[in-house]
Design an enzyme around this catalytic site. Structure first.
Site, mmCIF file in Angstrom:
data_model
loop_
_atom_site.group_PDB
_atom_site.id
_atom_site.type_symbol
_atom_site.label_atom_id
_atom_site.label_comp_id
_atom_site.label_asym_id
_atom_site.label_seq_id
_atom_site.Cartn_x
_atom_site.Cartn_y
_atom_site.Cartn_z
ATOM 1 N N SER A 13 0.721 -1.388 -0.328
ATOM 2 C CA SER A 13 0.319 0.017 0.249
ATOM 3 C C SER A 13 1.131 1.089 -0.004
ATOM 4 O O SER A 13 1.776 1.148 -0.003
ATOM 5 C CB SER A 13 -0.883 0.131 1.070
ATOM 6 O OG SER A 13 -0.225 -0.112 2.992
ATOM 7 N N LEU A 15 1.783 3.567 -2.396
ATOM 8 C CA LEU A 15 2.606 3.740 -3.621
ATOM 9 C C LEU A 15 2.398 5.131 -4.482
ATOM 10 O O LEU A 15 3.235 5.691 -4.584
ATOM 11 C CB LEU A 15 2.784 2.305 -4.378
ATOM 12 C CG LEU A 15 3.130 1.198 -4.014
ATOM 13 C CD1 LEU A 15 3.113 -0.056 -5.351
ATOM 14 C CD2 LEU A 15 4.619 1.181 -4.014
ATOM 15 N N GLY A 16 1.327 5.756 -3.913
ATOM 16 C CA GLY A 16 1.184 6.517 -4.727
ATOM 17 C C GLY A 16 -0.194 6.486 -5.915
ATOM 18 O O GLY A 16 0.034 6.970 -7.156
ATOM 19 N N ILE A 19 -1.940 9.746 -6.482
ATOM 20 C CA ILE A 19 -0.404 11.167 -7.117
ATOM 21 C C ILE A 19 -0.721 10.630 -8.169
ATOM 22 O O ILE A 19 -0.852 11.805 -9.368
ATOM 23 C CB ILE A 19 0.600 11.496 -6.415
ATOM 24 C CG1 ILE A 19 0.661 11.700 -5.177
ATOM 25 C CG2 ILE A 19 1.457 12.297 -7.371
ATOM 26 C CD1 ILE A 19 -0.248 12.955 -4.859
ATOM 27 N N THR A 187 11.964 -7.907 -9.986
ATOM 28 C CA THR A 187 9.631 -7.697 -11.251
ATOM 29 C C THR A 187 9.078 -8.480 -10.413
ATOM 30 O O THR A 187 8.116 -9.091 -11.379
ATOM 31 C CB THR A 187 10.862 -7.846 -12.767
ATOM 32 O OG1 THR A 187 11.055 -9.036 -12.917
ATOM 33 C CG2 THR A 187 11.159 -6.744 -12.860
ATOM 34 N N THR A 190 5.868 -8.225 -9.100
ATOM 35 C CA THR A 190 5.324 -7.030 -9.984
ATOM 36 C C THR A 190 4.252 -8.184 -10.653
ATOM 37 O O THR A 190 2.910 -8.336 -11.187
ATOM 38 C CB THR A 190 5.831 -6.525 -11.000
ATOM 39 O OG1 THR A 190 6.242 -5.378 -9.984
ATOM 40 C CG2 THR A 190 5.111 -5.565 -12.068
ATOM 41 N N GLY A 351 -7.226 20.661 15.034
ATOM 42 C CA GLY A 351 -7.275 18.977 15.627
ATOM 43 C C GLY A 351 -8.272 19.092 16.488
ATOM 44 O O GLY A 351 -9.565 19.751 16.463
ATOM 45 N N CYS A 378 -8.124 26.625 12.875
ATOM 46 C CA CYS A 378 -10.177 25.605 13.069
ATOM 47 C C CYS A 378 -9.697 25.813 15.140
ATOM 48 O O CYS A 378 -9.494 26.849 15.634
ATOM 49 C CB CYS A 378 -10.171 24.829 12.965
ATOM 50 S SG CYS A 378 -11.445 23.408 13.425
ATOM 51 N N ARG A 469 -17.310 21.769 15.355
ATOM 52 C CA ARG A 469 -18.774 21.727 16.522
ATOM 53 C C ARG A 469 -18.896 22.875 17.583
ATOM 54 O O ARG A 469 -19.238 22.887 18.010
ATOM 55 C CB ARG A 469 -18.669 20.403 16.762
ATOM 56 C CG ARG A 469 -18.011 19.472 17.191
ATOM 57 C CD ARG A 469 -18.677 18.545 18.303
ATOM 58 N NE ARG A 469 -18.789 17.723 16.947
ATOM 59 C CZ ARG A 469 -18.448 16.612 16.219
ATOM 60 N NH1 ARG A 469 -17.124 16.483 16.443
ATOM 61 N NH2 ARG A 469 -19.200 15.971 15.842
ATOM 62 N N HIS A 514 -10.860 26.284 7.127
ATOM 63 C CA HIS A 514 -9.546 25.533 6.722
ATOM 64 C C HIS A 514 -9.550 26.084 5.286
ATOM 65 O O HIS A 514 -9.705 25.512 4.585
ATOM 66 C CB HIS A 514 -9.962 23.728 6.276
ATOM 67 C CG HIS A 514 -9.829 23.568 8.237
ATOM 68 N ND1 HIS A 514 -9.020 22.958 8.642
ATOM 69 C CD2 HIS A 514 -11.404 23.463 8.228
ATOM 70 C CE1 HIS A 514 -9.449 22.567 9.943
ATOM 71 N NE2 HIS A 514 -10.635 21.984 10.198
ATOM 72 N N GLU A 516 -7.237 25.993 3.768
ATOM 73 C CA GLU A 516 -5.792 25.175 2.838
ATOM 74 C C GLU A 516 -6.638 23.910 1.752
ATOM 75 O O GLU A 516 -5.975 23.227 1.536
ATOM 76 C CB GLU A 516 -5.125 24.089 3.606
ATOM 77 C CG GLU A 516 -6.107 22.783 4.377
ATOM 78 C CD GLU A 516 -6.053 23.180 5.928
ATOM 79 O OE1 GLU A 516 -6.886 22.826 7.139
ATOM 80 O OE2 GLU A 516 -6.294 24.623 6.100
#
Length: 545
Positions: A13, A15-16, A19, A187, A190, A351, A378, A469, A514, A516
């Site tokens: 898991s 691996l991107g 992206i 390889t 894969t 947070g 926040c 909240r 937020h 961002e």
């Protein structure tokens, strides 16, 4: 009719895939193709809203108030597509929907099973989320071989048949590990991952091979031969020092051309000049600035993914290299604020929970008293109000009722009711469920004239995304304003405090929302750009002194 690109992952898991999917979306969009993205998460939670940041990383909030996977943030930053509730769904949502249908009798007494009922529901959700797009890029969370992912993989296998070969493309992201003792790339993982995918009935059209060094041509030919894909469709994904290099990296290997050919799409040539200009700014900074990032999830920076990217975008747009120093607020509680003395600015992010709050309050006091530029987001705004109430107004023991139910001065309290953007009245109590009950999504904020906030944004009304909240308690606010705290932004119609600032400080801003979540590398965000400029100004003044 919408065409589909399905992105799966194998071997390990993280691996991107997100992206890679976002980068493909960016390239296709540069060719004039209207794209959208979907993320399918195989966990049973209805959404990630109540999951620990250490478990899941950041929760990305969409305009329509969905609490979603952080990959949707990548999709929005890489493309112009806006994500929403339909762009991310989980096993929990699918099962919840199917069970409700069964209870209503919609299955007419049939035995409800994973196949066809769960898989049909998944397909329905995918098609609904893809509406209006020429190409929908669908990322399947998890790793091929996970039990949890099987219904999703079966659903997209069926879609491959139902939609037709020229309407679907399967991309598999895999790992080519380098074994130092052998001195070579391997390889075999894969090959086994693709074998497992083919056993399910899915033949990948393209392999994206994640590696930390170039994959030799003979190794790529071997992968193509044993995985039953064309040699040109074995594409290496090399580690990069910036995620914004990935679109160019994939385009150079003609990924977009292969996808367009598979989907029978005629499109103009890709124009990645915007990305090339951004990379030039990123790689050739004229200034350097040090920002203290004071939080409690700093050991897992994925918890602040959008925030880190937003600060990076501000660096691009101010020709600056922003060095983020991750500081655990509990370390400040133990060791004091000496670590902040060499910083050009301080940032306290959002947070939940009491742990580490006193360290954040100490950092805020340091920034206020030493005239260090401060941005509180926040919880970072709420704690700035608490710090001001305690140390300027003299309200000893002032706190938030989230942390101290019996505080003598509850300057921060639970929002009991508010209106969303549609005008619907929302109500909450202490007994309300945690999941899906916050003030979420895009909300309007009116900025006070002649305030720093108004100067930064350049407009009177802004729209930003929320996830909270608790809010500033208006009944105690007048006492804080008498001592110099300024409320520079409010929610129209509800009088909720959205932004605060200190006029006698060079740059001290807190926002309940937020920002961002709406920053992207092409435009940045005015609040973060102004914040980094303030940090640069402080550094320049300190250098010349």
């Amino acid at each position: 009719m919408t065409k589909y690109v399905f992105v799966t992952g194998g071997v390990v898991s993280s691996l991107g895939k997100g992206i890679a999917a976002a980068s493909l979306g960016a390239i296709l969009e540069s060719r004039g193709i209207k794209v959208t993205h979907l993320k399918l998460d195989p966990y049973i939670n209805v959404d990630p809203g109540t999951m620990s940041p250490f478990q899941h990383g950041e929760v990305f909030v969409t305009e329509d108030g969905a609490e979603t996977d952080l990959d949707l943030g990548h999709y929005e930053r890489f493309t112009s597509a806006r994500m929403g509730k339909r762009n991310n769904f989980t096993t929990g949502q699918i099962y919840e929907s199917v069970i409700k249908k069964e209870r209503r009798g919609e299955y007419l007494g049939k035995t409800v099973q994973v196949i066809p009922h769960i898989t049909d529901e998944i397909k329905q959700y995918i098609k609904r989320g893809a509406e209006g797009a020429e190409v929908a890029i669908v990322e399947i969370g998890g790793t091929v071989g996970d039990i949890e992912s099987l219904p999703f993989l079966e659903a997209i296998r069926q879609m491959g048949i139902e939609e037709g070969r020229n309407s679907t493309c399967f991309i598999h992201l895999t790992l080519i590990p380098y074994i130092p003792t052998a001195g070579e790339l391997k390889t075999k993982p894969t090959q086994h991952s693709v074998k497992e995918l083919r056993e399910i009935g899915i033949q990948p059209d393209i392999l994206l091979c994640r590696a930390d060094r170039p994959v030799p041509a003979d190794e790529r030919r071997k992968i193509a031969l044993f995985c039953n894909v064309m040699p040109e469709a074995v594409i290496e994904c090399l580690d990069a020092n910036s995620i914004y290099k990935i679109p160019g990296q994939l385009h150079d290997q003609m990924l977009d051309e292969i996808v367009c050919h598979k989907l029978n799409i005629l499109a103009r040539a890709a124009d990645l000049s915007v990305w090339e200009n951004l990379l030039r700014a990123l790689e050739n900074p004229k200034h350097t600035v040090d920002i203290a990032f004071v939080g409690k999830y700093v050991d897992l920076t994925e918890s602040y993914k959008s925030l880190i990217e937003a600060v990076s975008h501000a660096g691009m747009h101010t020709e600056s290299k922003v060095k983020i120093h991750y500081i655990d607020s509990e370390d400040i509680e133990r060791d004091g604020c000496a670590v902040l003395e060499k910083m050009d600015a301080v940032l306290v992010p959002g947070g939940f929970g009491k742990r580490g709050t006193e360290g954040k309050i100490a950092a805020i006091r340091f920034a206020r008293e030493n005239k260090v530029p401060y941005l509180g987001i926040c919880l970072g705004m709420q704690l700035a109000v608490i710090e001001f109430a305690r140390n300027v107004v003299g309200l000893a023991g002032a706190h938030s009722t989230e942390f101290e139910r019996d505080t003598p001065y509850p300057v921060i309290g639970l929002i009991t009711e508010w209106q969303d953007r549609s005008g619907k009245l929302e109500k909450r109590t202490e007994a309300s469920d945690l999941g899906g009950t916050m003030r979420l999504g895009a909300q309007v904020c009116h900025l006070v004239e002649n305030s720093l906030a108004r100067e930064v944004y350049g407009v009177a009304d802004i729209v930003e995304r929320h996830r909270h909240r608790y809010e500033v308690n208006n009944t105690l606010l007048a006492r804080l304003e008498e001592k110099g705290l300024r409320v520079s932004g409010r929610a129209p119609g509800t009088d909720l405090c959205e932004m605060i600032e200190l006029p006698d400080h060079p740059w001290f801003v807190g926002c309940q929302f937020h920002p961002e979540f709406t920053s992207n590398p092409r435009k940045g965000h005015p609040l973060f750009t102004a914040y980094v400029k303030a940090a640069l100004a402080r550094k320049a003044a300190a250098t010349s002194a």
